[in-house]
Scaffold this active site. Structure first.
Site, PDB file in Angstrom:
ATOM      1  N   GLY A   1       0.828  -1.219   0.000  1.00 55.44           N
ATOM      2  CA  GLY A   1       0.000   0.000   0.000  1.00 55.44           C
ATOM      3  C   GLY A   1       0.850   1.250   0.000  1.00 55.44           C
TER       4      GLY A   1
ATOM      5  N   GLY B   1      -0.455   4.826  -0.776  1.00 53.36           N
ATOM      6  CA  GLY B   1      -1.560   5.333   0.035  1.00 53.36           C
ATOM      7  C   GLY B   1      -1.152   6.532   0.879  1.00 53.36           C
ATOM      8  CD  GLN B   2      -3.974  10.059   5.188  1.00 59.21           C
ATOM      9  OE1 GLN B   2      -4.590   9.077   5.631  1.00 59.21           O
ATOM     10  NE2 GLN B   2      -4.074  11.259   5.721  1.00 59.21           N
TER      11      GLN B   2
ATOM     12  CG  ASP C   1      -0.221   0.721  -4.079  1.00 58.29           C
ATOM     13  OD1 ASP C   1      -1.286   0.256  -4.522  1.00 58.29           O
ATOM     14  OD2 ASP C   1      -0.181   1.535  -3.146  1.00 58.29           O
TER      15      ASP C   1
ATOM     16  CE1 TYR D   1      -9.815   0.435   7.660  1.00 58.66           C
ATOM     17  CE2 TYR D   1     -10.850   1.749   9.370  1.00 58.66           C
ATOM     18  CZ  TYR D   1      -9.733   1.409   8.626  1.00 58.66           C
ATOM     19  OH  TYR D   1      -8.542   2.057   8.861  1.00 58.66           O
TER      20      TYR D   1
ATOM     21  CE  LYS E   1      -7.290  -1.699   9.147  1.00 58.60           C
ATOM     22  NZ  LYS E   1      -5.993  -2.032   8.553  1.00 58.60           N
TER      23      LYS E   1
ATOM     24  CB  ILE F   1      -3.264   9.962   9.555  1.00 59.66           C
ATOM     25  CG1 ILE F   1      -3.239   8.699  10.440  1.00 59.66           C
ATOM     26  CG2 ILE F   1      -1.857  10.532   9.367  1.00 59.66           C
ATOM     27  CD1 ILE F   1      -2.741   8.897  11.840  1.00 59.66           C
TER      28      ILE F   1
HETATM   29  C1  AKB Z   1     -10.973   6.101   8.310  1.00 58.61           C
HETATM   30  O1  AKB Z   1     -11.538   7.197   8.488  1.00 58.61           O
HETATM   31  O2  AKB Z   1     -11.539   5.109   7.831  1.00 58.61           O
HETATM   32  C2  AKB Z   1      -9.526   5.965   8.728  1.00 58.61           C
HETATM   33  C3  AKB Z   1      -9.394   5.414  10.117  1.00 58.61           C
HETATM   34  C4  AKB Z   1      -9.776   6.221  11.277  1.00 58.61           C
HETATM   35  O3  AKB Z   1      -8.955   4.315  10.262  1.00 58.61           O
HETATM   36  N1  AKB Z   1      -8.861   7.225   8.635  1.00 58.61           N
END
Ligand code: AKB
Length: 315
Positions: free
Chosen positions: A10, A13-14, A36, A141, A145, A171
């Site tokens: 990745g 990515g940011q 990537d 998501y 995680k 971030i």
């Molecule tokens: C998101 O907004 O999905 C991410 C995070 C907080 O993991 N920046």
């Protein structure tokens, strides 16, 4: 100077983009391999095109470069994850589990897994969220995680694989744009303030979320990876914090530098995601175990972002 070879997935990515540059400055050009999806490299680095869902190719890259450390930054973020839940699970979790298995059968010694405040949910204490908290997230998501954290801990306990992780807050950085997240507004607001003098915010004015400046996030990541293993008492993921604010508070802070700046609030589906996350984080375990301490406050972050972006846009 380390001679170990590092792979960053990745990498465009940011966070990945800034991480690759920082790792090259620290460990040398020849020791960092960026990867990537795209066929062509966008960075000044060694590069391997890699779809992380292709574990045979993943193994090929690891073996070819004799990779010893992986920073696994490839992921789909919270908002985009909700539109493709099963794909989000495959990318965020399936590929990570495959990576853990590959690490066992190759020379990989250390892995960084980026977790997130998205592991928290409505049943988690909302303010000063403790390290040990209920993890019942409402996004796929967040679910991916939580699963990644638990499997990191399992591979450490069962196989001694040195997996390390932090729960990133939102971030903010001038170097790159985030994509598909719920905290993305906190980066976009700076660009719109400078370019248009107006920002339409997709969260409501009092939505408080934990956030961090990119410099601190990169430093935290590398400091954790370099910490002596015996100091680390958390092998799922460390809470990590710098500051927290609402859209109205960051708007007020930016307005000190750009007085004509205006804002309107038009909350969309991301509001429910933000409402399910906690507001502020207790990161005392990270501070105790590996000496974590943020350097940027809300005020100093805003000041630096505006200086950096004004410079970028004046070129
Ligand atoms: C998101 O907004 O999905 C991410 C995070 C907080 O993991 N920046």
């Amino acid at each position: 100077m380390a001679s170990k070879k590092i792979l960053v997935t990745g990498a465009f990515g940011q966070i990945g983009t800034v991480l690759v540059e920082t790792l090259i400055n620290k460990y040398g050009y020849d020791n960092v391999v960026a990867s990537d999806l795209a066929p062509e490299n966008k960075l000044d680095s060694l590069y391997e095109p890699l779809n992380i869902l292709d574990s045979a190719r993943f193994k090929e890259v690891i073996v070819k470069h004799d990779i010893r450390e992986i920073y696994h930054m490839a992921a789909l973020l919270s908002a985009v994850g909700e539109s493709k839940p099963l794909y989000c699970w495959d990318v965020n979790f399936g590929a990570f589990l495959a990576l853990l298995e590959l690490a066992k059968s190759t020379g990989v010694e250390k892995v960084f897994f980026p977790s997130s405040i998205a592991v928290f949910g409505p049943s988690t204490p909302q303010f000063n969220t403790p390290q040990e908290s209920p993890l019942v997230p409402s996004t796929v998501y967040g679910v991916s995680k939580v699963a990644g954290e638990l499997w990191s801990n399992y591979y450490y306990m069962k196989y001694g694989l040195d997996v390390r992780s932090v729960r990133y807050p939102g971030i903010i950085g001038y170097q790159t744009m985030p994509g598909g997240g719920t905290t993305d507004y906190a980066v976009d607001i700076f660009h719109q303030a400078i370019l248009k003098g107006h920002f339409d915010c997709f969260l409501s004015e009092n939505t408080r979320l934990p956030m961090m400046y990119m410099e601190d996030a990169i430093r935290a990541t590398i400091e954790l990876m370099e910490a002596p293993a015996e100091k680390l008492t958390v092998r799922y993921s460390y809470n990590l914090s710098a500051f927290d604010f609402t859209p109205q508070e960051i708007y007020n802070e930016i307005k000190k530098h750009i007085p004509e700046f205006t804002i309107e609030y038009q909350p969309d589906f991301r509001q429910a995601i933000a409402d399910s996350w906690t507001k502020s984080i207790d990161d005392s375990k990270a501070r105790e175990d590996w000496g974590w301490k943020p350097e940027f406050s809300l005020e100093s972050m805003v000041e630096d972002m505006i200086i950096q972006l004004k410079q970028k846009y004046s070129k």
